[in-house]
Design a protein around this motif. Structure first.
Motif, mmCIF file in Angstrom:
data_model
loop_
_atom_site.group_PDB
_atom_site.id
_atom_site.type_symbol
_atom_site.label_atom_id
_atom_site.label_comp_id
_atom_site.label_asym_id
_atom_site.label_seq_id
_atom_site.Cartn_x
_atom_site.Cartn_y
_atom_site.Cartn_z
ATOM 1 N N PRO A 244 0.819 -1.219 0.000
ATOM 2 C CA PRO A 244 0.000 0.000 0.000
ATOM 3 C C PRO A 244 0.848 1.261 0.000
ATOM 4 N N VAL A 245 0.247 2.354 -0.423
ATOM 5 C CA VAL A 245 0.914 3.665 -0.454
ATOM 6 C C VAL A 245 0.138 4.605 0.462
ATOM 7 N N PRO A 246 0.806 5.263 1.410
ATOM 8 C CA PRO A 246 0.076 6.137 2.339
ATOM 9 C C PRO A 246 -0.502 7.357 1.638
ATOM 10 N N GLY A 247 -1.748 7.658 1.975
ATOM 11 C CA GLY A 247 -2.400 8.846 1.448
ATOM 12 C C GLY A 247 -2.224 10.020 2.403
ATOM 13 N N PRO A 248 -2.914 11.120 2.151
ATOM 14 C CA PRO A 248 -2.803 12.292 3.035
ATOM 15 C C PRO A 248 -3.123 11.938 4.487
ATOM 16 N N GLY A 249 -2.232 12.339 5.399
ATOM 17 C CA GLY A 249 -2.462 12.107 6.819
ATOM 18 C C GLY A 249 -2.229 10.681 7.271
ATOM 19 N N GLN A 250 -1.636 9.833 6.414
ATOM 20 C CA GLN A 250 -1.389 8.439 6.771
ATOM 21 C C GLN A 250 0.110 8.142 6.829
ATOM 22 N N VAL A 251 0.457 7.114 7.609
ATOM 23 C CA VAL A 251 1.813 6.576 7.593
ATOM 24 C C VAL A 251 1.732 5.097 7.257
ATOM 25 N N LEU A 252 2.785 4.584 6.642
ATOM 26 C CA LEU A 252 2.885 3.158 6.340
ATOM 27 C C LEU A 252 3.811 2.527 7.362
ATOM 28 N N VAL A 253 3.305 1.519 8.064
ATOM 29 C CA VAL A 253 4.053 0.869 9.131
ATOM 30 C C VAL A 253 4.403 -0.557 8.717
ATOM 31 N N ALA A 254 5.700 -0.888 8.774
ATOM 32 C CA ALA A 254 6.121 -2.281 8.632
ATOM 33 C C ALA A 254 5.898 -2.936 9.985
#
Length: 331
Positions: A23-33
């Motif tokens: 997935p790719v983070p959108g506005p206001g999101q973070v990507l967590v492993a």
């Protein structure tokens, strides 16, 4: 990336694992492993189809997880790549009382953390105390915050009763001792009693040897009763009998066969308050982590399973054998 999926009511055997594009983070999101997740009783309720809140079809289950931020979306200012974080169970509940506007919850109406990569709202991330591993941090979002909320307003010198050796009860024991309280723990058998004493319990009551544990609590408190009972079994009548006037029963949950109706006469005679606990806010999570860091507290972990053996972790947790948390490592 790989994610587990589950339909509510499908049972543990309904857990399936599938491949997805990253997935790719959108506005206001973070990507967590995601490095680790942990199980709590709500996960069994979701699997059994008896969870009280909505669960979307084909949900990625498990509310509790910890990991490393590997990407941030547009507009994110409070997180950066490399941060070690957990995520709140109710993303929109920042502070104050709980309300219906905060019902969206991870691992239920929202996808959860039993995945290799998770999109998390910036407002829901919580930094991990430096001394904790990912496995330890993964135990915090549900049961630790619940225990912290249950002890809100506890003062040094007050007496707290905890029940058993599940996650909420063990965290409540640790937090109560960190606040200078006296802890009377109930349990089933001498082996668990010994472990609870080593964790800091001042006294332990074996409810199999002493079924009327409320009377024993009153005896241990000179007839006065406890200031708090953290009730995880729904034994509200017994909890009320163990209370002193103006005490509080923090009702965390119930086991179906013990969830008897509350006798209004007993409630009135006790002079106590019964407060239902629904986890806690992000503000409470952050406050709790300050205490964990200041006292170098460590969660009690019973066993760690690899990601590929997540269904076995569920089965082991459902067996009722664990003393402490069951964790799934994503490493």
């Amino acid at each position: 990336m790989r994610s587990y999926h589950l339909d509510s009511g499908a049972g543990i055997e309904g857990l399936t694992i599938r491949e997805h594009p990253d997935p790719v983070p959108g506005p206001g999101q973070v990507l967590v492993a995601v490095k680790a997740t942990s199980l709590s009783f709500r996960e069994l309720l979701v699997a059994r189809g008896t969870y009280v809140l909505p669960v979307k079809p084909d949900v990625v289950p498990v509310s509790d997880g910890a990991g490393e931020v590997v990407a941030v979306g547009p507009g994110v200012t409070s997180a950066k790549v490399g941060d070690r974080v957990t995520a709140t169970l109710f993303p929109s509940w920042q502070d104050g009382p709980f309300g219906v506007e905060h019902l969206a919850q991870r691992g239920g109406s929202l996808d959860g953390m039993l995945t290799e990569l998770a999109l998390v709202e910036e407002e829901a991330i919580v930094p991990i105390p430096d001394h904790l591993s990912y496995e330890e941090a993964a135990t915090l979002p549900c049961v630790a915050v619940t225990a912290w909320n249950a002890l809100e307003g506890l003062r040094p010198g007050e007496t707290v009763v905890t029940q058993g050796s599940g996650g909420v009860s063990l965290f409540a024991l640790q937090f109560a001792k960190a606040r200078g309280a006296r802890v009377i723990a109930t349990t089933s058998g001498p082996a668990k009693a010994e472990r609870l004493l080593k964790l800091g319990a001042d006294e332990v009551v074996d409810y199999r040897a002493t079924p009327d544990w409320a009377a024993e609590v009153r005896r241990l408190t000179g007839g006065l009763g406890a200031h708090r009972v953290v009730d995880v079994a729904g034994q509200v009548d017994q909890s009320l009998k163990a209370m002193r006037p103006a005490g509080q029963v923090a009702l965390v949950g119930f086991v179906s066969e013990t969830a008897a109706p509350i006798d209004a006469r007993l409630l009135f005679a006790s002079g106590a308050t019964v407060r239902a606990i629904a986890v806690g806010s992000r503000a409470q999570f952050l406050e709790m982590n300050q205490t964990i860091a200041a006292n170098l507290l460590r969660p009690v972990i019973d066993r760690v399973f690899p990601f590929d053996e997540a269904p076995d972790a569920y089965r082991y947790y459902a067996s009722g054998q664990p003393f402490g948390k069951v964790v799934i490592s994503h490493a």
